[in-house]
Design a protein around this motif. Structure first.
Motif, mmCIF file in Angstrom:
data_model
loop_
_atom_site.group_PDB
_atom_site.id
_atom_site.type_symbol
_atom_site.label_atom_id
_atom_site.label_comp_id
_atom_site.label_asym_id
_atom_site.label_seq_id
_atom_site.Cartn_x
_atom_site.Cartn_y
_atom_site.Cartn_z
ATOM 1 N N HIS A 274 1.264 -1.204 -0.170
ATOM 2 C CA HIS A 274 -0.189 -0.024 0.051
ATOM 3 C C HIS A 274 0.688 1.156 -0.084
ATOM 4 O O HIS A 274 1.561 1.551 1.020
ATOM 5 C CB HIS A 274 -0.843 -0.107 1.363
ATOM 6 N N GLY A 299 -4.072 6.010 2.718
ATOM 7 C CA GLY A 299 -3.870 5.257 1.793
ATOM 8 C C GLY A 299 -4.470 4.993 0.424
ATOM 9 O O GLY A 299 -6.191 4.821 0.471
ATOM 10 N N THR A 301 -5.739 1.171 -1.486
ATOM 11 C CA THR A 301 -6.163 -0.283 -1.135
ATOM 12 C C THR A 301 -6.338 -0.601 -2.494
ATOM 13 O O THR A 301 -5.725 -1.648 -3.202
ATOM 14 C CB THR A 301 -6.968 -0.691 -0.719
ATOM 15 N N GLY A 308 -6.203 -4.993 2.601
ATOM 16 C CA GLY A 308 -7.032 -3.219 3.056
ATOM 17 C C GLY A 308 -6.869 -2.852 4.128
ATOM 18 O O GLY A 308 -6.691 -1.792 4.765
ATOM 19 N N PHE A 334 -8.625 4.126 4.294
ATOM 20 C CA PHE A 334 -8.142 3.650 2.780
ATOM 21 C C PHE A 334 -9.481 3.820 1.613
ATOM 22 O O PHE A 334 -10.424 3.316 2.021
ATOM 23 C CB PHE A 334 -7.243 2.162 3.586
ATOM 24 N N CYS A 342 -3.794 -3.867 -3.606
ATOM 25 C CA CYS A 342 -2.875 -3.789 -2.783
ATOM 26 C C CYS A 342 -3.288 -5.151 -1.402
ATOM 27 O O CYS A 342 -4.337 -4.381 -1.035
ATOM 28 C CB CYS A 342 -2.940 -1.978 -1.727
#
Length: 741
Positions: A274, A299, A301, A308, A334, A342
């Motif tokens: 990530h 983040g 993902t 995630g 995220f 990710c």
């Protein structure tokens, strides 16, 4: 003789060195068919039609599969079931699987891929969390936000009001590719009991079994998953790759089928690390004591959740670093995008967050005029400390001892640039049930058999778990036969991830072996008509406790028990004591124990060219107890090598990074001198006091290297990797300020 603490050779060393290990891509079965996967070339599009008629007519093609051929559920995912096995109405990233071709030769399968026609209707793509947050385009029914996690402790605003220094910075990391030696591969067939059987490169065979069974609409008992020899994983092989595709073909065709990814396919279609943006605001007193941290983590993902949610949570929990901070506010969000999905990659977000919190520590030290090692000493966690989640640490808090071990090297270092990186890492999954089970048996001939579902992916669990079993049971390692990671024979040990197998599966094995040892001694007591407390089991022999007189062999006990219809077998279980995190405040006990470490890096930096040479890394790691010190050292060496790549060169660009020619990883010439220091602060709940070191070995390296670069340049880099261009830019900034380049 004690087996724990011995530096024995890895059980798999010779068969791998001599090329005798059988990997999935090496397997050849009679009548073997070959599979290829048609993947999307669009980041975001609606599928209007899939025409496989021309492909089906190519000589050698046995069948082409699409989502319509899936008899069960067309959704998979380790935490969130949001990822199709085969795209049905929509694709969300370049590389998403759409159709499977099975043919008698690889050439025919490849030709058939070219003949499949997919009609798309392109949709607006989203390539950043910032775009996703706007919500103008929705990638999933629930929106673009995968997860939000909060850690709230104390009164952050009060902490900042009382501070003598407030420091605010933004840190960024990029997407990374795992680049394990062996690309994903597997073979499927119908076994002798009629089960759909998959032998694949994987980190979690029991999870794979559940996903395959759901996709096929079968009872789990009708599916078998075997872990093939696995040439590395680093987290990516926790996700489903080849397993469900192979199972679908075997289910319909009842013939053996093989699927092997090319390196390009692995880069295109597997999970990435990530990329995070981390905004830090830290408050400290004049004496260096931390008062508050306020952190926002954003983040990406990618298209699907994968791990995630776990990364979002773990990054938030670890955002303070291994330091006691009275006032904490962390918000971790995220988002879904149309980038590659990710997932887990060695550290679950902690390598990224450690880069940020350790940079903050050095900046605070600089502003306050305090030595970087000293400011860490002032703030590190100790027995009795309370973490950001409100957990009070009672034992095995070895970060202070790690700093002590580093201190002589730090004081004596005269390199051009030196830097520190400290870390903590919760062992196991975060605030959830996290059990492992194991079985141990003695057959009628006296041979000991250990059954464990723990996947060996190069980290050495086969050896360590066998050492634990041998020591508890009172036999030699070479007296144990290991049956590993075959769902037909082994119980669920959970994933090989989160540095959990030594601690958790080791605990389950110790439990099983303790029970079996008592059963053997009770059997011997009946045979000998002697009190149980007078007997011991040592090196496979029943002896008297005081004199050490040999009375029986384990084989004799097993033969007698078998003749009388009694089986010498025991099952073990271990699940660390944790509590769920409060959904609003993040308070709770996410892990039963933590690993700690500090590393020091020495670097040389050439500002004009941007070249950074890492000369030496001193790495002190609290592992609880080193079951096999040689393997602990191996983990530290490999972790440092991987950390150098994270720090200086690794960067995955979706759509541009297609293979190893586009992606830099360290070679042997990039690996510095490493001085590993094993710190043993035993964990009372761990087998023989052990915790883990797999992911912790990596985490402090990049922070130490980046702090060393800042020391050498007089200018800091806030975006990983610190590649040639970023180092050159930092040198220019320093030059413009009138400093030395």
């Amino acid at each position: 003789m004690a087996e724990v603490g011995r530096e024995i050779e890895r059980l798999d060393a010779w068969r791998k060195v001599l090329g005798k290990a059988l990997y999935a891509a090496d397997m050849r079965l009679e009548g073997l068919l070959h599979m290829k996967v048609l993947r999307s070339d669009r980041p975001h599009a609606r599928i209007r039609s899939i025409d496989t008629s021309r492909a089906q007519g190519i000589e050698g093609v046995v069948r082409v599969f699409t989502w319509r051929d899936i008899p069960g559920k067309n959704l998979i995912g380790i935490i969130n079931k949001d990822q199709p096995v085969l795209a049905a109405e929509r694709v969300r990233y370049v590389g998403e699987p759409i159709a499977l071709v099975v043919a008698s030769t690889e050439e025919a399968a490849s030709e058939a891929l070219e003949a499949i026609r997919v009609e798309y209707e392109d949709l607006p793509p989203i390539f950043s969390p910032e775009e996703a947050e706007k919500g103008e385009v929705l990638l999933h029914e629930g929106g673009n936000l995968l997860a939000e996690r909060r850690i709230l402790k104390g009164d952050v605003e009060r902490g900042f009001e009382e501070a003598d220094l407030i420091l605010e910075r933004v840190y960024r990391t990029t997407m990374l590719e795992h680049t394990y030696l062996e690309p994903d591969a597997g073979v499927g067939w119908v076994d002798e009991e009629g089960r759909i059987t998959i032998c694949a490169s994987t980190q979690n065979p029991h999870y794979d079994l559940r996903e395959v069974a759901a996709v096929l609409g079968l009872e789990p008992s009708r599916v078998r998953v075997i872990q093939a020899e696995t040439g590395g994983g680093f987290g990516s092989k926790l996700d489903i790759t080849v397993q469900c595709h192979l199972a679908l073909a075997v289910y319909h065709l009842r013939r053996p089928v093989r699927l092997v990814y090319s390196r390009e396919e692995a880069y295109l279609a597997t999970a990435k690390r990530h990329p995070l943006t981390m905004r830090y605001r830290s408050a400290a007193r004049r004496d260096g004591r931390l008062l508050a941290v306020d952190v926002e983590i954003i983040g990406d993902t990618g298209a699907y959740a994968s791990y995630g949610l776990a990364v979002a949570t773990r990054a938030a929990v670890h955002a303070t670093g291994p330091y006691e901070v009275p006032h904490v506010r962390v918000i971790s969000r995220f988002y879904y995008t149309n980038n590659p999905f990710c997932g887990a990659m060695r550290g679950f977000g902690v390598p990224q967050i450690a880069f940020a919190h350790e940079s903050q520590m050095d900046l605070l030290a600089e502003e306050l005029g305090i030595d970087p090692l000293e400011i860490r000493r002032i703030n590190v966690l100790r027995p009795g400390s309370e973490t950001a989640t409100g957990q009070v640490l009672r034992s095995s808090v070895g970060i202070g001892r790690c700093l002590e071990e580093i201190s002589p090297y730090w004081r004596s270092s005269r390199g051009r640039g030196k830097g520190l990186g400290a870390m903590w890492y919760g062992i196991g999954n975060t605030g959830v049930k996290n059990p492992s089970r194991a079985r141990i048996a003695v057959d009628p001939d006296g041979r000991v058999i250990l059954y464990t579902g723990a996947a060996e992916i190069g980290q050495g669990s086969d050896t360590v778990l066998t050492q634990i079993a041998a020591d508890v049971l009172g036999v030699r390692v070479d007296g144990i036969r290991l049956v590993r990671a075959d769902t037909a024979w082994t119980m669920d040990a959970g994933a090989t991830s989160a540095s959990r197998q030594t601690y958790i599966s080791g605990g389950a094995i110790a439990d099983a072996c303790g029970k079996l040892r008592r059963d053997i001694l009770e059997e011997a007591s009946r045979i000998l008509e002697r009190p149980l407390e007078e007997l011991i089991l040592e090196e496979g022999l029943i002896k008297t406790l005081r004199e050490g007189e040999v009375l029986l062999s384990l084989k004799e006990v097993a033969e007698r028990a078998s003749a009388e219809g009694r089986a010498l077998v025991a099952e073990g279980f271990f699940d660390p004591q944790t509590t769920p995190l409060d959904p609003d405040t993040g308070q709770g006990v996410p892990y039963a124990t933590y690993a700690f470490a500090c590393q020091m890096a020495e670097v040389e930096v050439e500002g004009e060219t941007g070249e950074v040479t890492v000369r030496r890394v001193v790495a002190a790691h609290d592992v609880g107890r080193a079951i096999n010190p040689r393997q602990v050292v191996g983990q530290i060496l490999s972790g440092v090598a991987m950390g150098v790549g994270f720090a200086l060169m690794e960067e995955f660009h979706p759509g541009k990074t297609r293979s190893m020619k586009d992606y830099l990883i360290p070679t042997s010439l990039d690996v510095p001198e490493v001085i590993p220091i094993i710190v043993e602060d035993p964990e009372p709940t761990g087998p023989f006091g052990a915790k883990g070191v797999g992911e912790p070995a990596l985490i402090p390296t990049a922070p130490a290297v980046l702090n060393a670069i800042a020391d050498a340049l007089g200018e800091r880099i806030y975006h990983l990797p610190a590649n040639l261009e970023r180092v050159q830019e930092a040198a220019r900034r320093r030059s413009q300020k009138g400093g030395k380049g």
